[in-house]
Motif scaffolding. Structure first.
Motif, PDB file in Angstrom:
ATOM      1  N   VAL A   1       0.857  -1.185   0.000  1.00  0.00           N
ATOM      2  CA  VAL A   1       0.000   0.000   0.000  1.00  0.00           C
ATOM      3  C   VAL A   1       0.895   1.238   0.000  1.00  0.00           C
ATOM      4  O   VAL A   1       1.798   1.362   0.824  1.00  0.00           O
ATOM      5  N   ILE A   2       0.638   2.159  -0.932  1.00  0.00           N
ATOM      6  CA  ILE A   2       1.447   3.363  -1.075  1.00  0.00           C
ATOM      7  C   ILE A   2       0.552   4.588  -0.957  1.00  0.00           C
ATOM      8  O   ILE A   2      -0.510   4.660  -1.576  1.00  0.00           O
ATOM      9  N   GLY A   3       0.977   5.563  -0.158  1.00  0.00           N
ATOM     10  CA  GLY A   3       0.281   6.841  -0.076  1.00  0.00           C
ATOM     11  C   GLY A   3       0.861   7.823  -1.087  1.00  0.00           C
ATOM     12  O   GLY A   3       2.088   7.961  -1.195  1.00  0.00           O
ATOM     13  N   ILE A   4      -0.002   8.505  -1.823  1.00  0.00           N
ATOM     14  CA  ILE A   4       0.435   9.449  -2.851  1.00  0.00           C
ATOM     15  C   ILE A   4      -0.162  10.822  -2.556  1.00  0.00           C
ATOM     16  O   ILE A   4      -1.380  10.976  -2.497  1.00  0.00           O
ATOM     17  N   LYS A   5       0.695  11.806  -2.376  1.00  0.00           N
ATOM     18  CA  LYS A   5       0.246  13.181  -2.177  1.00  0.00           C
ATOM     19  C   LYS A   5       0.374  13.935  -3.499  1.00  0.00           C
ATOM     20  O   LYS A   5       1.456  13.980  -4.089  1.00  0.00           O
ATOM     21  N   VAL A   6      -0.738  14.496  -3.975  1.00  0.00           N
ATOM     22  CA  VAL A   6      -0.723  15.318  -5.179  1.00  0.00           C
ATOM     23  C   VAL A   6      -0.853  16.772  -4.746  1.00  0.00           C
ATOM     24  O   VAL A   6      -1.911  17.196  -4.279  1.00  0.00           O
ATOM     25  N   MET A   7       0.246  17.501  -4.863  1.00  0.00           N
ATOM     26  CA  MET A   7       0.302  18.880  -4.393  1.00  0.00           C
ATOM     27  C   MET A   7      -0.157  19.843  -5.481  1.00  0.00           C
ATOM     28  O   MET A   7       0.132  19.655  -6.665  1.00  0.00           O
ATOM     29  N   ALA A   8      -0.868  20.873  -5.077  1.00  0.00           N
ATOM     30  CA  ALA A   8      -1.210  21.932  -6.018  1.00  0.00           C
ATOM     31  C   ALA A   8       0.076  22.616  -6.469  1.00  0.00           C
ATOM     32  O   ALA A   8       1.018  22.776  -5.690  1.00  0.00           O
ATOM     33  N   PRO A   9       0.154  23.026  -7.729  1.00  0.00           N
ATOM     34  CA  PRO A   9       1.374  23.690  -8.210  1.00  0.00           C
ATOM     35  C   PRO A   9       1.649  24.959  -7.427  1.00  0.00           C
ATOM     36  O   PRO A   9       0.737  25.700  -7.054  1.00  0.00           O
ATOM     37  N   ALA A  10       2.914  25.188  -7.172  1.00  0.00           N
ATOM     38  CA  ALA A  10       3.290  26.418  -6.475  1.00  0.00           C
ATOM     39  C   ALA A  10       3.090  27.621  -7.395  1.00  0.00           C
ATOM     40  O   ALA A  10       3.345  27.536  -8.595  1.00  0.00           O
ATOM     41  N   PRO A  11       2.610  28.743  -6.872  1.00  0.00           N
ATOM     42  CA  PRO A  11       2.480  29.936  -7.714  1.00  0.00           C
ATOM     43  C   PRO A  11       3.859  30.449  -8.119  1.00  0.00           C
ATOM     44  O   PRO A  11       4.828  30.318  -7.378  1.00  0.00           O
TER      45      PRO A  11
ATOM     46  N   SER B   1      -1.478  32.638 -10.898  1.00  0.00           N
ATOM     47  CA  SER B   1      -2.294  31.669 -10.156  1.00  0.00           C
ATOM     48  C   SER B   1      -1.819  30.254 -10.455  1.00  0.00           C
ATOM     49  O   SER B   1      -1.121  30.003 -11.445  1.00  0.00           O
ATOM     50  N   ALA B   2      -2.221  29.316  -9.601  1.00  0.00           N
ATOM     51  CA  ALA B   2      -1.799  27.921  -9.763  1.00  0.00           C
ATOM     52  C   ALA B   2      -2.476  27.247 -10.945  1.00  0.00           C
ATOM     53  O   ALA B   2      -2.062  26.173 -11.364  1.00  0.00           O
ATOM     54  N   GLY B   3      -3.534  27.831 -11.477  1.00  0.00           N
ATOM     55  CA  GLY B   3      -4.170  27.283 -12.662  1.00  0.00           C
ATOM     56  C   GLY B   3      -5.192  26.200 -12.403  1.00  0.00           C
ATOM     57  O   GLY B   3      -5.673  25.572 -13.328  1.00  0.00           O
ATOM     58  N   SER B   4      -5.532  25.957 -11.144  1.00  0.00           N
ATOM     59  CA  SER B   4      -6.494  24.915 -10.813  1.00  0.00           C
ATOM     60  C   SER B   4      -7.717  25.533 -10.150  1.00  0.00           C
ATOM     61  O   SER B   4      -7.597  26.398  -9.276  1.00  0.00           O
ATOM     62  N   SER B   5      -8.890  25.069 -10.559  1.00  0.00           N
ATOM     63  CA  SER B   5     -10.122  25.567  -9.955  1.00  0.00           C
ATOM     64  C   SER B   5     -10.304  25.089  -8.523  1.00  0.00           C
ATOM     65  O   SER B   5     -11.166  25.587  -7.803  1.00  0.00           O
ATOM     66  N   ARG B   6      -9.478  24.112  -8.099  1.00  0.00           N
ATOM     67  CA  ARG B   6      -9.622  23.565  -6.748  1.00  0.00           C
ATOM     68  C   ARG B   6      -8.871  24.382  -5.699  1.00  0.00           C
ATOM     69  O   ARG B   6      -9.024  24.137  -4.502  1.00  0.00           O
TER      70      ARG B   6
END
Length: 364
Positions: free
Chosen positions: A312-322, A340-345
């Protein structure tokens, strides 16, 4: 207040007993007869059965859906008089205004009948579960239940030379190791949490068949956890080893695989005693989130019987840095300008200031 219930069962085909219909209790005093809508023949004289139905509740509350059916297989080692013992499984849901428009139960993506056990060898199984709403999951072993959800007199957990346990965070069931041949039963409760409050659970009631054999399970070596910036491609190397010189194959499961993302496994090489794969994920900006994703890897050999191992592997998907484009000193402070980071989230930014100072020279 309308919910869809899905019920999955696995039955032994070398018997005249069959269930084209099953009764489900909705937890509010009412029941329904569900027709089997799909059946699939599997290996090991096993058949997969799928039932589905909908129900509308009168209002908010906590409801425990259940199914009970006579009877279990005969000769189950850790269930006395198993052929006369009812099977009972349940799912608890919470309907509440603070949950919004509704809530989905945890989804399991790995079948319980695919993992075999050998006498004296480590056994592993993971249901590869995830929650469609992003709620947190925890796992624990529970005693078997019979008719009416009552405890089964004389039930014991399978005897082990070392341990029989489940990891409460990853959901991996470990039996190290079986001490006697036969059929055994185990039950896993998958609990669903939101804001540290339990809002539901799902029961997996499963059978483990232990045989005397010379095969030994494979092993997996890969990362424990990893991080990737959203929009980049993640590559995870996975090495498989087997002492019995069996051919090995790797499967990936869980939310990352099931939700239609751009993922896959590339087999780099395969030998009689080892194999090397690379799992890849072409992440997008919308994949970024605070909670880690969980990737389930399962290695299986082609021995008799085929044995497996779980990672089992944990994966962190980070929002792009501005990306900062401009900074200048003004009369009353600083002016900062960034893309901006370019993501609506993205819901906000955290800014940090470093204080620089001149350190006095140090003379010895």
């Amino acid at each position: 207040y309308t919910y869809r219930a899905r019920l999955y069962t696995y039955t032994f085909t070398q018997t005249d007993v069959d269930r084209p219909q099953l009764e489900i209790g909705w937890g509010d005093g009412t029941t329904s007869i569900l027709n089997r809508s799909r059946e699939v023949l599997l290996d090991n004289d096993t058949k997969f059965n799928y039932y589905e139905g909908t129900h509308t509740y009168a209002g908010p509350g906590s409801y425990t859906l259940y199914m009970e059916d006579p009877n279990r297989n005969s000769g189950v080692v850790n269930v006395p008089n198993s052929v006369l013992t009812f099977m009972y499984i349940s799912t608890t849901i919470t309907i509440s205004p603070w949950l919004g428009d509704g809530n989905s139960s945890p989804v399991t993506t790995r079948r319980p009948v695919d993992d075999q056990a050998c006498l004296g060898q480590r056994y592993e199984h993971n249901p590869a579960a995830y929650d469609p709403d992003g709620d947190s999951l925890s796992y624990k072993l529970i005693p078997y239940r019979g008719e009416g959800g009552e405890s089964i007199p004389g039930f014991t957990y399978p005897a082990a030379s070392d341990t029989f346990m489940i990891d409460s965070k990853s959901g991996t069931l470990v039996w190290d190791a079986p001490m006697a041949q036969g059929e055994y039963n185990a039950a896993i409760l998958i609990e669903e949490w939101r804001n540290q409050i339990k809002i539901g659970d799902v029961t997996r009631d499963m059978q483990i068949i232990v045989r005397a054999c010379d095969n030994r399970p494979p092993s997996i070596e890969t990362w424990e956890n990893c991080c990737v910036e959203a929009g980049q491609t993640l590559h995870i190397p996975v090495w498989l080893m087997d002492d019995g010189y069996n051919v090995l194959r790797l499967e990936a499961g869980g939310e990352v695989v099931e939700e239609g993302r751009s993922v896959g496994l590339n087999k780099v090489y395969s030998a009689p005693d080892s194999a090397y794969y690379v799992f890849y994920w072409n992440t997008s900006l919308d994949d970024s989130r605070e909670k880690d994703y969980v990737l389930y890897l399962r290695a299986e050999d082609d021995g008799d019987p085929s044995l497996s191992a779980v990672k089992v592997i944990g994966i962190k998907v980070m929002a792009p840095a501005p990306r900062f484009e401009e900074s200048r000193v003004e009369s009353e402070g600083f002016y900062l300008g960034w893309d901006s980071a370019g993501s609506s989230r993205v819901s906000g930014y955290e800014l940090y200031r470093r204080d620089f100072y001149q350190q006095e020279p140090y003379y010895d």
